[in-house]
Design a protein around this motif. Structure first.
Motif, PDB file in Angstrom:
ATOM      1  N   TYR B  34       0.841  -1.189   0.000  1.00 12.20           N
ATOM      2  CA  TYR B  34       0.000   0.000   0.000  1.00 12.20           C
ATOM      3  C   TYR B  34       0.884   1.250   0.000  1.00 12.20           C
ATOM      4  O   TYR B  34       1.953   1.268   0.603  1.00 12.20           O
ATOM      5  CB  TYR B  34      -0.885   0.049   1.250  1.00 12.20           C
ATOM      6  CG  TYR B  34      -1.815  -1.122   1.411  1.00 12.20           C
ATOM      7  CD1 TYR B  34      -1.374  -2.311   1.981  1.00 12.20           C
ATOM      8  CD2 TYR B  34      -3.142  -1.035   1.005  1.00 12.20           C
ATOM      9  CE1 TYR B  34      -2.233  -3.389   2.125  1.00 12.20           C
ATOM     10  CE2 TYR B  34      -4.005  -2.101   1.157  1.00 12.20           C
ATOM     11  CZ  TYR B  34      -3.545  -3.279   1.709  1.00 12.20           C
ATOM     12  OH  TYR B  34      -4.401  -4.344   1.860  1.00 12.20           O
ATOM     13  N   TYR B  36       0.560   5.375   0.916  1.00  7.94           N
ATOM     14  CA  TYR B  36      -0.186   6.490   1.487  1.00  7.94           C
ATOM     15  C   TYR B  36       0.716   7.713   1.477  1.00  7.94           C
ATOM     16  O   TYR B  36       1.932   7.598   1.376  1.00  7.94           O
ATOM     17  CB  TYR B  36      -0.588   6.202   2.945  1.00  7.94           C
ATOM     18  CG  TYR B  36      -1.737   5.244   3.110  1.00  7.94           C
ATOM     19  CD1 TYR B  36      -1.549   3.876   2.943  1.00  7.94           C
ATOM     20  CD2 TYR B  36      -3.005   5.695   3.448  1.00  7.94           C
ATOM     21  CE1 TYR B  36      -2.613   2.992   3.092  1.00  7.94           C
ATOM     22  CE2 TYR B  36      -4.067   4.827   3.603  1.00  7.94           C
ATOM     23  CZ  TYR B  36      -3.857   3.476   3.419  1.00  7.94           C
ATOM     24  OH  TYR B  36      -4.912   2.597   3.575  1.00  7.94           O
ATOM     25  N   GLN B  38       1.136  11.716   3.555  1.00  9.09           N
ATOM     26  CA  GLN B  38       0.667  12.591   4.618  1.00  9.09           C
ATOM     27  C   GLN B  38       1.206  13.982   4.345  1.00  9.09           C
ATOM     28  O   GLN B  38       2.416  14.200   4.285  1.00  9.09           O
ATOM     29  CB  GLN B  38       1.116  12.083   5.986  1.00  9.09           C
ATOM     30  CG  GLN B  38       0.487  12.849   7.138  1.00  9.09           C
ATOM     31  CD  GLN B  38       0.833  12.266   8.495  1.00  9.09           C
ATOM     32  OE1 GLN B  38       1.861  11.617   8.674  1.00  9.09           O
ATOM     33  NE2 GLN B  38      -0.029  12.482   9.471  1.00  9.09           N
ATOM     34  N   PRO B  44      -3.347  10.555   6.948  1.00  8.80           N
ATOM     35  CA  PRO B  44      -2.757   9.875   5.793  1.00  8.80           C
ATOM     36  C   PRO B  44      -3.803   9.653   4.706  1.00  8.80           C
ATOM     37  O   PRO B  44      -4.938   9.275   4.991  1.00  8.80           O
ATOM     38  CB  PRO B  44      -2.266   8.558   6.379  1.00  8.80           C
ATOM     39  CG  PRO B  44      -2.016   8.859   7.824  1.00  8.80           C
ATOM     40  CD  PRO B  44      -3.084   9.842   8.190  1.00  8.80           C
ATOM     41  N   TYR B  87       4.442   7.022   2.280  1.00  7.51           N
ATOM     42  CA  TYR B  87       4.663   5.784   3.016  1.00  7.51           C
ATOM     43  C   TYR B  87       4.361   4.576   2.140  1.00  7.51           C
ATOM     44  O   TYR B  87       3.290   4.499   1.530  1.00  7.51           O
ATOM     45  CB  TYR B  87       3.758   5.705   4.244  1.00  7.51           C
ATOM     46  CG  TYR B  87       4.001   6.769   5.285  1.00  7.51           C
ATOM     47  CD1 TYR B  87       3.205   7.908   5.337  1.00  7.51           C
ATOM     48  CD2 TYR B  87       5.008   6.624   6.231  1.00  7.51           C
ATOM     49  CE1 TYR B  87       3.417   8.886   6.303  1.00  7.51           C
ATOM     50  CE2 TYR B  87       5.215   7.589   7.206  1.00  7.51           C
ATOM     51  CZ  TYR B  87       4.418   8.716   7.229  1.00  7.51           C
ATOM     52  OH  TYR B  87       4.624   9.673   8.191  1.00  7.51           O
ATOM     53  N   ARG B  91       0.837  -4.855   5.471  1.00  8.17           N
ATOM     54  CA  ARG B  91       0.089  -5.139   6.692  1.00  8.17           C
ATOM     55  C   ARG B  91       0.904  -6.030   7.616  1.00  8.17           C
ATOM     56  O   ARG B  91       1.643  -6.894   7.163  1.00  8.17           O
ATOM     57  CB  ARG B  91      -1.237  -5.817   6.382  1.00  8.17           C
ATOM     58  CG  ARG B  91      -2.268  -4.883   5.787  1.00  8.17           C
ATOM     59  CD  ARG B  91      -3.631  -5.545   5.687  1.00  8.17           C
ATOM     60  NE  ARG B  91      -4.610  -4.665   5.079  1.00  8.17           N
ATOM     61  CZ  ARG B  91      -5.339  -3.781   5.754  1.00  8.17           C
ATOM     62  NH1 ARG B  91      -5.182  -3.689   7.047  1.00  8.17           N
ATOM     63  NH2 ARG B  91      -6.215  -3.028   5.137  1.00  8.17           N
ATOM     64  N   GLY B  95      -2.904  -7.721  10.745  1.00  6.77           N
ATOM     65  CA  GLY B  95      -3.744  -7.070   9.745  1.00  6.77           C
ATOM     66  C   GLY B  95      -3.668  -5.554   9.756  1.00  6.77           C
ATOM     67  O   GLY B  95      -4.256  -4.904   8.895  1.00  6.77           O
ATOM     68  N   ASN B  96      -2.950  -4.984  10.721  1.00 12.82           N
ATOM     69  CA  ASN B  96      -2.862  -3.533  10.768  1.00 12.82           C
ATOM     70  C   ASN B  96      -1.805  -3.008   9.807  1.00 12.82           C
ATOM     71  O   ASN B  96      -0.858  -3.716   9.465  1.00 12.82           O
ATOM     72  CB  ASN B  96      -2.516  -3.085  12.187  1.00 12.82           C
ATOM     73  CG  ASN B  96      -1.262  -3.761  12.707  1.00 12.82           C
ATOM     74  OD1 ASN B  96      -1.235  -4.983  12.863  1.00 12.82           O
ATOM     75  ND2 ASN B  96      -0.213  -3.001  12.955  1.00 12.82           N
ATOM     76  N   LEU B  97      -1.957  -1.791   9.350  1.00 10.88           N
ATOM     77  CA  LEU B  97      -0.962  -1.151   8.492  1.00 10.88           C
ATOM     78  C   LEU B  97       0.212  -0.700   9.350  1.00 10.88           C
ATOM     79  O   LEU B  97       0.028  -0.033  10.364  1.00 10.88           O
ATOM     80  CB  LEU B  97      -1.584   0.053   7.794  1.00 10.88           C
ATOM     81  CG  LEU B  97      -2.726  -0.238   6.822  1.00 10.88           C
ATOM     82  CD1 LEU B  97      -3.373   1.060   6.374  1.00 10.88           C
ATOM     83  CD2 LEU B  97      -2.231  -1.021   5.621  1.00 10.88           C
ATOM     84  N   ILE B  98       1.416  -1.089   8.942  1.00 14.42           N
ATOM     85  CA  ILE B  98       2.620  -0.724   9.694  1.00 14.42           C
ATOM     86  C   ILE B  98       3.321   0.402   8.949  1.00 14.42           C
ATOM     87  O   ILE B  98       3.849   0.209   7.854  1.00 14.42           O
ATOM     88  CB  ILE B  98       3.564  -1.922   9.843  1.00 14.42           C
ATOM     89  CG1 ILE B  98       2.858  -3.059  10.575  1.00 14.42           C
ATOM     90  CG2 ILE B  98       4.827  -1.509  10.588  1.00 14.42           C
ATOM     91  CD1 ILE B  98       3.690  -4.313  10.695  1.00 14.42           C
ATOM     92  N   PHE B  99       3.346   1.577   9.565  1.00  9.41           N
ATOM     93  CA  PHE B  99       3.977   2.740   8.955  1.00  9.41           C
ATOM     94  C   PHE B  99       5.440   2.811   9.372  1.00  9.41           C
ATOM     95  O   PHE B  99       5.759   2.690  10.549  1.00  9.41           O
ATOM     96  CB  PHE B  99       3.274   4.027   9.408  1.00  9.41           C
ATOM     97  CG  PHE B  99       1.953   4.262   8.756  1.00  9.41           C
ATOM     98  CD1 PHE B  99       0.818   3.587   9.199  1.00  9.41           C
ATOM     99  CD2 PHE B  99       1.824   5.155   7.708  1.00  9.41           C
ATOM    100  CE1 PHE B  99      -0.414   3.806   8.606  1.00  9.41           C
ATOM    101  CE2 PHE B  99       0.598   5.379   7.109  1.00  9.41           C
ATOM    102  CZ  PHE B  99      -0.522   4.705   7.554  1.00  9.41           C
ATOM    103  N   GLY B 100       6.318   3.040   8.394  1.00 11.62           N
ATOM    104  CA  GLY B 100       7.711   3.340   8.690  1.00 11.62           C
ATOM    105  C   GLY B 100       7.895   4.851   8.720  1.00 11.62           C
ATOM    106  O   GLY B 100       6.957   5.587   9.018  1.00 11.62           O
TER     107      GLY B 100
END
Lengths: 112, 109
Positions: B34, B36, B38, B44, B87, B91, B95-100
């Motif tokens: 994915y 995104y 910001q 986001p 970003y 997941r 199941g959560n989105l992991i942002f770096g």
């Protein structure tokens, strides 16, 4: 407009207090996610709910809790607030058959 | 959990294509990638996602390598309003989105 609504947009409160942040997901979305973003930090996953049930938990402090109601809106409760809890709190939602999540505009919490 | 690696910053001239790379060498076969962005401290914004094939929508194109270990987000004609942190995300196991930390793209006149 993502369709995810968060209220309030801004919140200023004192240390030791308790606040509630609210999130209304996109129409029909069953999953709600909460994220915290401190100053100059990345987004940290806190917790996820799916159709009223807790689905996943991240780095959420014990002083924080959340719930999702039958109408699918969600609330994040933050208690015994500390200065370090000052941050942006984002809610996101996603729906069945769609894997992408859409974010609200966030609540900026300032603890003084 | 799969992790992603992105350059911390990039510059792009207005009107030119912005190509943002991402490495995700540990991604599993059924995990989507994915993207995104910001802008300032706004929420986001979803851009695009893909699994194996290249994808295009009104905002951007996503090119995924055949081995799925890397991808490139392409903004075909960058404008000043595209200045943001981008970003690249997979997941996590829950199941959560992991942002770096993302890539800070600066579009310059």
């Amino acid at each position: 407009d993502s369709g995810v609504t968060q209220t309030p947009k801004h919140l200023i409160t004192a240390t030791g207090q308790r606040v509630t942040l609210r999130c209304s997901p996109r129409s029909g979305d069953l999953s709600v996610y909460w994220y915290q973003q401190s100053l100059d930090q990345g987004l940290q996953f806190l917790i996820q709910y799916y159709n009223g049930e807790e689905r996943a938990k991240g780095n959420i402090l014990e002083r924080f809790s959340a719930q999702q109601f039958p109408d699918l809106h969600s609330e994040l409760n933050l208690s015994s607030l500390e200065l370090g809890d000052s941050a942006l709190y984002f809610c996101a939602s996603s729906g069945t058959g769609r894997t992408e999540a859409f974010f609200g505009q966030g609540t900026r919490l300032t603890v003084v | 959990d799969a992790k992603t690696t992105q350059p911390p910053s990039m510059d792009c001239a207005e009107g030119r294509a912005a190509n943002l790379p991402c490495n995700h060498s540990t991604i599993s076969g059924n995990e989507y990638v994915y993207w995104y962005r910001q802008i300032h401290s706004q929420g986001p914004q979803y851009i695009i996602h893909g699994l194996k094939n290249n994808e295009t929508n009104e905002m951007a194109s996503l090119i995924i390598t055949e081995d799925r270990k890397s991808s490139t987000l392409i903004l075909p004609h960058a404008t000043l309003r595209d200045t943001a942190v981008y970003y690249c995300i997979v997941r996590g196991s829950q199941g959560n989105l992991i942002f770096g930390k993302g890539t800070k793209l600066s579009v310059k006149p």
